[in-house]
Design a protein around this motif. Structure first.
Motif, short mmCIF file in Angstrom:
data_model
loop_
_atom_site.label_atom_id
_atom_site.label_comp_id
_atom_site.label_asym_id
_atom_site.label_seq_id
_atom_site.Cartn_x
_atom_site.Cartn_y
_atom_site.Cartn_z
N VAL B 282 5.70 3.14 5.55
CA VAL B 282 6.43 1.84 5.78
C VAL B 282 5.39 1.32 6.82
N GLU B 283 4.31 1.88 7.69
CA GLU B 283 3.56 1.45 8.63
C GLU B 283 2.01 1.56 7.98
N ASP B 284 2.15 1.29 6.65
CA ASP B 284 0.92 1.38 5.85
C ASP B 284 -0.33 2.31 6.30
N ARG B 285 0.21 3.32 6.54
CA ARG B 285 -0.80 4.45 6.93
C ARG B 285 -1.59 5.13 5.94
N ILE B 286 -0.85 5.18 4.63
CA ILE B 286 -1.39 5.97 3.57
C ILE B 286 -2.19 5.28 2.66
N LEU B 287 -3.31 5.89 2.24
CA LEU B 287 -4.22 5.39 0.96
C LEU B 287 -4.00 6.63 -0.03
N VAL B 288 -3.79 6.25 -1.38
CA VAL B 288 -4.10 7.32 -2.17
C VAL B 288 -5.36 7.14 -3.22
N HIS B 289 -5.79 8.32 -3.59
CA HIS B 289 -7.17 8.17 -4.33
C HIS B 289 -6.96 9.54 -5.16
N GLU B 290 -7.14 9.28 -6.56
CA GLU B 290 -6.82 10.42 -7.43
C GLU B 290 -5.45 10.98 -6.93
N ASN B 291 -5.53 12.41 -6.82
CA ASN B 291 -4.29 12.91 -6.64
C ASN B 291 -4.29 13.51 -4.91
N LYS B 292 -4.56 12.61 -4.20
CA LYS B 292 -4.72 13.04 -2.82
C LYS B 292 -4.58 11.64 -1.90
N THR B 293 -4.06 12.04 -0.62
CA THR B 293 -3.72 10.99 0.30
C THR B 293 -4.69 11.07 1.22
N VAL B 294 -5.04 9.92 2.00
CA VAL B 294 -5.83 9.67 3.12
C VAL B 294 -4.69 8.98 4.14
N VAL B 295 -4.25 9.91 5.31
CA VAL B 295 -3.05 9.37 6.23
C VAL B 295 -4.08 9.13 7.50
N PHE B 296 -3.80 7.87 7.81
CA PHE B 296 -4.35 7.38 8.97
C PHE B 296 -3.30 7.33 10.24
N ASN B 297 -3.07 8.56 10.75
CA ASN B 297 -1.97 8.59 11.95
C ASN B 297 -2.46 9.01 13.28
N ASP D 249 10.72 23.61 23.83
CA ASP D 249 9.61 23.31 22.76
C ASP D 249 8.92 22.10 23.05
N VAL D 250 7.69 22.02 22.36
CA VAL D 250 6.77 20.70 22.42
C VAL D 250 6.39 20.26 21.24
N GLU D 251 5.94 18.81 21.30
CA GLU D 251 5.25 18.31 20.30
C GLU D 251 3.92 17.92 20.68
N ARG D 252 2.97 17.80 19.66
CA ARG D 252 1.75 17.28 19.99
C ARG D 252 1.46 15.78 20.26
N VAL D 253 1.04 15.28 21.13
CA VAL D 253 1.05 13.78 21.27
C VAL D 253 -0.83 13.52 21.30
N SER D 254 -1.00 12.18 21.45
CA SER D 254 -2.50 11.88 21.51
C SER D 254 -2.60 10.61 22.26
N HIS D 255 -3.82 10.20 22.58
CA HIS D 255 -4.18 9.16 23.37
C HIS D 255 -3.68 7.73 22.63
N ARG D 256 -3.32 7.74 21.46
CA ARG D 256 -2.99 6.39 20.79
C ARG D 256 -1.41 6.27 20.91
N ASP D 257 -0.59 7.42 21.54
CA ASP D 257 0.89 7.16 21.65
C ASP D 257 0.92 6.48 23.13
N ASP D 258 1.49 5.46 23.11
CA ASP D 258 1.78 4.64 24.43
C ASP D 258 3.20 5.26 24.98
#
Lengths: 297, 297, 297, 297
Positions: B282-297, D249-258
């Motif tokens: 829902v945050e438009d972070r996923i692109l699909v190419h062939e059978n694989k995702t690119v997830v920009f997170n 327990d912990v979870e991983r965060v990054s500079h992108r997390d405000d």
């Protein structure tokens, strides 16, 4: 045959590849300007990461990896041409030639686990850097380090000789070391020394939740029954263990782990966390702003 | 007071914000062209991610998040102006208006843990989407779902009525659902249905290392003494459980965990993994190419 | 000074310490009988773990660590006295003298990461065992292994000489090796050889969720966009890669990791997972029942 | 139909099952004596865990789960018979009848994520306990809690009325609550109150590596660029946030997390960690010694 030297040549993929790192106040048009500049100079962008702390007046960070034919001969002009853009946007920036591997100096005291991990990753070809020398306030690891063909400088440090020792360290390091790794080096670095290598000295130390004030943190952690122990890699600043964090990790422990076992587990985390921080540094993945890192990984 | 409805309004930060998603063959100048285009139209890039599978003729993926004053009135022209660039680089692309929250349909059978997690995250304001309806082949969750003010459609499915049931499902879903979440929906979706919602149906299932062929995978995992059990969220394709993977995670188990306990742990991982996959979609972070995702997170 | 040999003596804490491992059908009174037996013989229980698969007719597993003054001289009588109890409860059992460290044979082919990790942990004193010899079908690691003072046997294997090679392997291993570690040894072990070392051959291999059938699993994993890759350490049985699982772990990957990077990450997990499995084996923490392990850790 | 009440009956497996928890100075013969005692009384041990901090004069901890036909009628005699053994070894001990589920009181302020998780796990049958009541210094969650059929007591707390409020709390709690869960209850508990429920009040709070002194820890964590954020569940003692740790327990965060995103992630960890701690408490898996827990899980 030297048993320790393989994988030390430049990988072909890295020829003609460069990385550009930029920090500046956010403003409209930065990405457009930088990417047009690179395109106009014949560079092909392989990967590009940006991060804006706050589009409304915050800082902007960018890392671009690009290929440019005949890079080494064309880099000087590229850098000089970029000057006016950099000025316009008040950028701090640099371009790094990937085929010129970064050169490390490793500082170590008596505990060898972090040093050994770095040597081993380097030897396995997993650490894309050169190890210029090892500096230690103890002689213990001399034979081992030299068996890798790496110079070892034993420079003792006492409260009285601290200043001279640091001068001697700077001397043996010379001018071409890019980054200093404190691989469990148990001496405090002076502000003068830190200033020489601002954001280029990486330290590793154990970390706990909660933190324990005072001595013997592992004994305190055991007494409180912590369920996780961790390690933090950070750039060294004048505030002891207070510099920008590069990487952290933890491992699960239980009441069955006594103090020596907690320390053993701690060592394992330290070597993993430090190795990751070094890898990201030599791959130009880290930008520092104020007391914080932006890590593009 | 309706106890379940808070946080459902658009967050102010999202007004005038858009996301542009692009897939195309890699070529010099894409980033420069796209970022210049956005700059020339008055857009300010907030975040930009790119990934090139292989600069030498591989695919290129890009996600740009930008602010543009009066977005909703200017979006049609922006899209129409982008047409020639898209054509030049053979792009598949779309721009999504962030203030228009994506609309979900959730499919569920008898096991409710994934549905409950999604409802709960939605109610807590952690899932930035609307839940249009819930469809089930069982009546069990009707009261619970309706207590959130969400329509519940009980559409029984038998081998004989499968075709009619899917037609009825498509009917109640209507035209404005963006993505369908199979939250432990235990019926196979027909190729026709999948074609309607290509890369817009998300499924969750348990995963093991190694995989176990045949029935009762938890019993097999117990018999082999696995030390990890996991879950995989993926887009649904015609190949059963074989679509592009969006997210995976595991949890540690031991010989002490019997089959019911393994299943309980499995449920916990499934709800976490599915919720992450839905969030990224829902945050438009996923692109699909062939059978694989690119997830920009 | 030999740079590689420290920490090889028996730790004082281990003198007069033993471990008793028991598997039998569950029945009332086992714990009471065993603990009374040890108490009556003057042993002090340090740690005791039990697990019952199903109190109603399932299997029962027990591991007791105890101290007994003059252990080595009294062990034969202790074992002989225990005979009647063992018979009464149909126990499979053994007692292990902790001061007698287990002896490993390590088999390796060309990939050296698992071997190097074991050597390093052993040298750091973190692996409480002796390394009797290294066997390889390649000569590559000879100098490196011998620099630790460990014999290296290069025994080439071809389809035609497989039988002779195994006979030669059994010969160089001799009679006093406790466990064989396949540290990326890429030859299939014959049923005859396995029978010799039933539940005493540990193998490591990569694992994926889902599993990929056919060749080039890393390429397949890349093509499917997996988000986790893992490794499994298991005892070798006649079914290829199908024996009782000892330990598993995974690491997170992303679309940015190409096949060589996935392999690099896979190597890191393999060395960690194999080292844990070996540690638990030499500490007598593992019991095998049917195709499953009980690991008391 | 009440939508929230399923799985509330005692599971059949739990009839006639009990757990015995013991802490005492280590001494030879404890396991033998306890297990013989249980055997002589007709009990069948299902699981048994022991841990000795230091066999040479340290503390010894034991948890035994056993089945005993007609448990409820025979428990009083079992307990009374055990008295002399307990005295001999200076044991602190108790036996818990598993069919009598523990009763919780949950305290909450305005943040509801931990409360909601507990209610949800309870409703799903994953939390084997009864929720006797919810107490809050705010009225906000009244309707939601009562929709589960659970009494909600709104008891406002001001600096002036703190004493009266605690008296009122103790009154509504009554005599049959086993454990109090502070599910983000933002008031400090008085020493008197703590004394009433020694080692029976569980609190959850966020944790960082390193810890941050002073206010706004999430803002500080953001400013330092931490890569992990965590949560700690512990028993409440007079020292604020200083009691024995149950789980972390912990979870991983990054500079992108405000900061808001860090808080959202923090909430997710808090609910998971608190739920685990509560589960282990109600399953009698936790023993406390000095400022430390032994968790048999």
């Amino acid at each position: 045959m030297d048993i320790h030297t393989k994988h030390t040549q430049v990988r072909p993929a890295h020829i003609d590849r460069a990385r550009m790192l930029i920090s500046c106040p956010d403003a409209p048009g930065i990405v457009a300007t930088v990417s047009k500049f690179l395109f106009d100079h014949g560079a092909n962008i392989i990967q590009s990461d940006q991060y804006s702390m706050n589009p409304d007046g915050g800082m902007f960070f960018m890392r671009v990896e690009f290929d440019l034919p005949q890079l080494s001969s064309r880099l000087p002009k590229l850098e000089s041409d970029f000057g006016s853009i950099a000025e316009q946007f008040q950028m701090e920036w640099y371009i790094s030639d990937v085929s010129r591997r970064k050169k490390l100096a490793i500082f170590v005291s008596k505990e060898d686990h972090c040093l050994v991990e770095l040597l081993w990753q380097w030897q396995a070809g997993d650490l894309d850097a050169e190890i210029g020398l090892v500096v230690s306030n103890h002689p213990d690891m001399k034979d081992y380090v030299e068996s890798f063909g790496i110079p070892y400088h034993h420079i003792p440090v006492t409260p009285d000789t601290k200043k001279e020792a640091e001068e001697r360290q700077l001397e043996v390091i010379g001018e071409d070391i890019d980054v200093i790794i404190l691989a469990r080096y148990m001496q405090i670095i002076s502000p003068t020394f830190i200033e020489h290598y601002r954001n280029r000295i990486i330290n590793i130390h154990h970390s706990f939740l909660p933190a324990f004030v005072g001595g013997k943190p592992y004994a305190q952690a055991y007494g409180r029954g912590v369920k996780l122990i961790g390690a933090t890699a950070h750039y060294v600043t004048e505030e002891l263990d207070g510099g920008p964090i590069i990487e952290q990790d933890v491992e699960r422990v239980s009441h069955r782990d006594d103090v020596p076992e907690l320390k053993r587990i701690g060592r394992t985390i330290e070597r993993v966390v430090l190795a990751r921080a070094v890898k990201w540094h030599v791959e130009d993945r880290i930008l520092v702003h104020e007391n914080k890192t932006v890590v593009f990984n």
